[in-house]
Design a protein around this motif. Structure first.
Motif, PDB file in Angstrom:
ATOM      1  N   LYS B 176       0.826  -1.201   0.000  1.00 19.03           N
ATOM      2  CA  LYS B 176       0.000   0.000   0.000  1.00 19.03           C
ATOM      3  C   LYS B 176       0.865   1.259   0.000  1.00 19.03           C
ATOM      4  CE  LYS B 176      -3.128   0.632   3.290  1.00 19.03           C
ATOM      5  NZ  LYS B 176      -3.928   0.123   4.421  1.00 19.03           N
ATOM      6  N   ILE B 177       1.858   1.286   0.882  1.00 15.77           N
ATOM      7  CA  ILE B 177       2.705   2.475   0.970  1.00 15.77           C
ATOM      8  C   ILE B 177       3.497   2.645  -0.321  1.00 15.77           C
ATOM      9  CG2 ILE B 177       4.597   3.566   2.220  1.00 15.77           C
ATOM     10  CD1 ILE B 177       3.633   2.011   4.697  1.00 15.77           C
ATOM     11  N   LYS B 179       2.601   1.793  -3.275  1.00 16.31           N
ATOM     12  CA  LYS B 179       1.715   2.356  -4.292  1.00 16.31           C
ATOM     13  C   LYS B 179       1.476   3.834  -4.045  1.00 16.31           C
ATOM     14  CE  LYS B 179      -0.993  -1.572  -5.759  1.00 16.31           C
ATOM     15  NZ  LYS B 179      -2.196  -2.314  -5.335  1.00 16.31           N
ATOM     16  N   ALA B 180       1.281   4.187  -2.759  1.00 15.08           N
ATOM     17  CA  ALA B 180       1.026   5.591  -2.448  1.00 15.08           C
ATOM     18  C   ALA B 180       2.213   6.439  -2.882  1.00 15.08           C
ATOM     19  CB  ALA B 180       0.753   5.763  -0.961  1.00 15.08           C
ATOM     20  N   GLN B 181       3.434   5.938  -2.637  1.00 10.57           N
ATOM     21  CA  GLN B 181       4.609   6.727  -3.029  1.00 10.57           C
ATOM     22  C   GLN B 181       4.783   6.709  -4.547  1.00 10.57           C
ATOM     23  OE1 GLN B 181       5.015   8.428  -0.687  1.00 10.57           O
ATOM     24  NE2 GLN B 181       6.021   7.593   1.115  1.00 10.57           N
ATOM     25  N   MET B 182       4.423   5.601  -5.180  1.00  7.01           N
ATOM     26  CA  MET B 182       4.505   5.572  -6.638  1.00  7.01           C
ATOM     27  C   MET B 182       3.527   6.557  -7.243  1.00  7.01           C
ATOM     28  SD  MET B 182       5.012   1.536  -7.204  1.00  7.01           S
ATOM     29  CE  MET B 182       4.737   1.343  -8.939  1.00  7.01           C
ATOM     30  N   ALA B 183       2.376   6.726  -6.587  1.00  9.23           N
ATOM     31  CA  ALA B 183       1.406   7.710  -7.057  1.00  9.23           C
ATOM     32  C   ALA B 183       1.992   9.111  -6.953  1.00  9.23           C
ATOM     33  CB  ALA B 183       0.115   7.611  -6.253  1.00  9.23           C
ATOM     34  N   ARG B 184       2.998   9.281  -6.076  1.00  9.72           N
ATOM     35  CA  ARG B 184       3.660  10.575  -5.980  1.00  9.72           C
ATOM     36  C   ARG B 184       4.945  10.590  -6.806  1.00  9.72           C
ATOM     37  NH1 ARG B 184       4.305  13.413  -0.479  1.00  9.72           N
ATOM     38  NH2 ARG B 184       4.858  11.482   0.563  1.00  9.72           N
ATOM     39  N   ALA B 186       7.352   8.242  -7.036  1.00  8.87           N
ATOM     40  CA  ALA B 186       8.530   7.513  -6.573  1.00  8.87           C
ATOM     41  C   ALA B 186       8.842   6.380  -7.538  1.00  8.87           C
ATOM     42  CB  ALA B 186       8.281   6.954  -5.181  1.00  8.87           C
ATOM     43  N   ASP B 187      10.139   6.048  -7.615  1.00  9.74           N
ATOM     44  CA  ASP B 187      10.572   5.017  -8.549  1.00  9.74           C
ATOM     45  C   ASP B 187      11.395   3.998  -7.769  1.00  9.74           C
ATOM     46  OD1 ASP B 187      11.411   3.517 -10.592  1.00  9.74           O
ATOM     47  OD2 ASP B 187      12.574   5.073 -11.598  1.00  9.74           O
ATOM     48  N   PRO B 202      11.380   6.501   1.702  1.00  7.24           N
ATOM     49  CA  PRO B 202       9.952   6.830   1.764  1.00  7.24           C
ATOM     50  C   PRO B 202       9.066   5.617   1.994  1.00  7.24           C
ATOM     51  CG  PRO B 202      10.957   7.786  -0.182  1.00  7.24           C
ATOM     52  CD  PRO B 202      11.964   6.875   0.405  1.00  7.24           C
ATOM     53  N   VAL B 205      10.290   4.317   6.324  1.00  2.23           N
ATOM     54  CA  VAL B 205       9.878   5.150   7.457  1.00  2.23           C
ATOM     55  C   VAL B 205       8.390   4.957   7.776  1.00  2.23           C
ATOM     56  CG1 VAL B 205       9.652   7.512   8.305  1.00  2.23           C
ATOM     57  CG2 VAL B 205      11.736   6.813   7.145  1.00  2.23           C
ATOM     58  N   PRO B 206       7.490   5.109   6.780  1.00  2.00           N
ATOM     59  CA  PRO B 206       6.082   4.882   7.103  1.00  2.00           C
ATOM     60  C   PRO B 206       5.807   3.451   7.555  1.00  2.00           C
ATOM     61  CG  PRO B 206       6.281   5.946   4.970  1.00  2.00           C
ATOM     62  CD  PRO B 206       7.649   5.538   5.379  1.00  2.00           C
ATOM     63  N   ILE B 209       6.769   3.109  11.228  1.00  2.44           N
ATOM     64  CA  ILE B 209       5.801   3.827  12.049  1.00  2.44           C
ATOM     65  C   ILE B 209       4.530   3.002  12.180  1.00  2.44           C
ATOM     66  CG2 ILE B 209       4.304   5.858  12.117  1.00  2.44           C
ATOM     67  CD1 ILE B 209       6.702   7.369  10.831  1.00  2.44           C
ATOM     68  N   ARG B 213       2.863   1.344  15.515  1.00  2.00           N
ATOM     69  CA  ARG B 213       1.491   1.699  15.866  1.00  2.00           C
ATOM     70  C   ARG B 213       0.648   0.434  16.047  1.00  2.00           C
ATOM     71  NH1 ARG B 213      -0.118   4.425  11.494  1.00  2.00           N
ATOM     72  NH2 ARG B 213      -1.118   2.535  10.752  1.00  2.00           N
TER      73      ARG B 213
END
Lengths: 283, 265
Positions: B176-177, B179-184, B186-187, B202, B205-206, B209, B213
């Protein structure tokens, strides 16, 4: 024509014991400047569908066109597409990683290979659009409140200057005030900048208020596509899918059954209020 | 990408292997691992191969699915094979620069590769055919004796089951993360080694966290339901051996004695 989806299927875990259709023969076209609401029960394929629109998932069958170009041709620049079709995931605050808010928002434009000045300007603009002022720039994103984190994450996508913005439940887990503010900001982007918006939501009230067109998904298939008024007319079918029409629709129908002369296809509280007042005065 | 790690992921079909008691499967895996290290010649490995093939067939898990778990350890495999290949002394077969390949080295490297691959396949069969819960139940029961000498068996098995349970969750989270970074933009797939390592920040780190959590949330939820460890805790579904388990134990002992005999052939 911004996005055209033609007969796409998506099969998860093809060839294993877990294989199942997440999408089945989905077709639609989204025009520039539309505000589309995408609704469906949990597991109806909404999230899978939107990940196809910027190429994160590849359809098992079918084609997707962005501005007339097929995104599945070999030399299509997927990273450029992701800059144009901005996707804000559910709970986007989980993607934050930088030491401060400003650098995190810069991540997207930096990946586009822009100049330092351009990146800076875009980050400032994006943070302004989500209502965060300079006092936030140097704070750690992890010390912000839930609503503020989410704004930072949305700004991170806005800073890439997308032409189409897709938001997956941008208001999940926020309090009513935070929810209204974020939706207002999104609607402003639509009105002022003419951005095409696709909003995935569970809240029929929000959808009825902002979207001019609704797509309804059920078990991986598109079942309704029309204006909110047209779609909410099928409120009994929607209920059978585990969805509902906005609460006001029920009141309107109830009033009508009791002989109050108001139109049937009212979907927002304001419209209903006006219609009821008019009917009242007309008596 | 990361979804390919199969270790600790249950594959839901109803086969004879799936229905065995988890203790039987644990012991069987142990026997198999020991047998790999006992074998010294080709005959031992042939027997192990035959048994492994039979068990894989019986488990009804597609072989292609099982193989996916191997991809993750290819690097480790290459390193240990090349160490054995180049650093074993003996009769020299070929020589280039400071490296020399010996007859013993080739033999060792070959056995080592087979050993490692079988090791992973053997334990993968166990985790694919046993739910994590059944697995830790079995472990807790099998190690029950250690509790008497003060080893916190229940706590260890609880930690294991939580760790196993979290593998798929974290894999999903990573996806998921990512994909989220790829949407921004990221490569994660191109660039040289340093760029690729940098691109992981990127993602990591998430991920950390979210892992922390989840851990605090889980601890809180367990305490809220008055969890306090193993003392006096009973099972909802206690384990029972059935006929097929006795047969399985018999076969395992036969196999082990076969391996021991072949070792001295």
């Amino acid at each position: 024509m911004a996005i055209k989806v033609e007969h796409i299927d998506h099969i998860y875990g093809a060839g294993t014991a877990f294989a199942q259709y997440a999408l089945r023969d989905v077709n639609f076209t989204i025009e520039d400047g539309e505000f589309v609401g995408l609704i469906g029960h949990t597991g109806s394929g909404k999230s899978t569908l939107i990940q196809h629109l910027n190429g994160l998932l590849r359809a098992s069958n079918g084609q997707i066109y962005y501005n007339g170009e097929c995104i599945y041709t070999n030399d299509y620049d997927m990273r450029a597409l992701r800059g144009k079709v901005g996707l804000v995931f559910q709970y986007p605050e989980h993607q934050l990683f930088e030491a401060d808010v400003f650098s995190d928002v810069c991540f997207g434009p930096k990946n586009l290979g822009l100049s330092k000045e351009e990146i800076d300007a875009r980050a400032r603009e994006a943070l302004g659009q989500v209502g965060l002022d300079e006092s936030f720039y140097r704070q750690s994103p992890f010390e912000l409140s839930g609503g503020q984190k989410r704004r930072v994450a949305i700004a991170g996508v806005l800073a890439m200057h997308p032409e189409v913005l897709i938001l997956d439940e941008p208001t999940a887990g926020l309090d009513p005030k935070g929810r209204d503010e974020i939706l207002e900001e999104i609607s402003e982007l639509h009105r002022k900048k003419g951005m095409t918006i696709i909003l995935v939501s569970h809240s029929m009230e929000d959808i009825a208020r902002y979207a001019s067109r609704l797509l309804v998904m059920n078990q991986g298939e598109k079942v309704f596509d029309g204006t909110p008024k047209e779609v909410f007319r099928h409120y009994r079918e929607l209920e059978a899918m585990g969805l509902a029409a906005p609460q006001i629709t029920y009141i309107v129908h109830e009033l009508q059954e009791r002989g109050v002369g108001i139109p049937q296809d009212l979907t927002t509280v304001e419209e209903a209020r006006d219609a009821i007042l008019q009917a009242w005065k007309g008596k | 990408m990361l979804r390919e790690i199969t270790l600790g992921q249950y594959y839901p079909v109803d086969s004879l292997i799936h229905r065995l008691d988890p203790r039987t499967k644990l012991f069987g895996t142990l026997v198999f691992l020991v047998s790999l290290f006992l074998s010294r010649n080709i005959w031992g490995y042939l027997l192990a191969t035959a048994v492994l093939t039979a068990v894989i067939r019986m488990s009804q898990v597609p072989f292609s699915y099982m193989i996916k778990g191997l991809k993750a350890v290819v690097i480790l495999l290459l390193i240990s094979v090349s160490f054995n290949l180049f650093l074993t002394s003996g009769e020299v077969l070929a020589r280039f620069w400071i490296f020399s390949v010996t007859r013993e080295g080739v033999r060792m490297a070959g056995f080592m590769a087979v050993r490692l691959i079988y090791l992973i396949l053997g334990s993968t069969i166990m985790t694919l055919t046993t739910t994590p819960n059944a697995l830790t139940d079995g472990l807790e029961k099998s190690l029950g004796l250690l509790h008497k000498i003060g080893v916190p068996v229940h706590e260890i098995s609880m930690m294991m089951s939580i760790a196993l349970r979290f593998i798929p969750i974290l894999v999903e989270e990573t996806d998921k993360i990512m994909k989220a970074q790829m949407a921004r933009g990221a490569d994660f797939e191109s660039g040289n080694l340093i760029q690729r390592v940098k691109a992981m920040v990127p993602l990591l780190v998430p991920l950390f966290i979210s892992a922390f959590r989840r851990a605090t949330d889980l601890a809180m939820a367990m305490e809220a339901r008055c969890y306090r460890g193993g003392e006096g805790r009973t099972k909802m579904k206690p384990l029972h051996y059935s006929g097929r388990d006795h047969v399985a134990y018999g076969l395992m002992l036969t196999y082990l004695s076969g391996i021991v005999i072949l070792r001295y052939l």
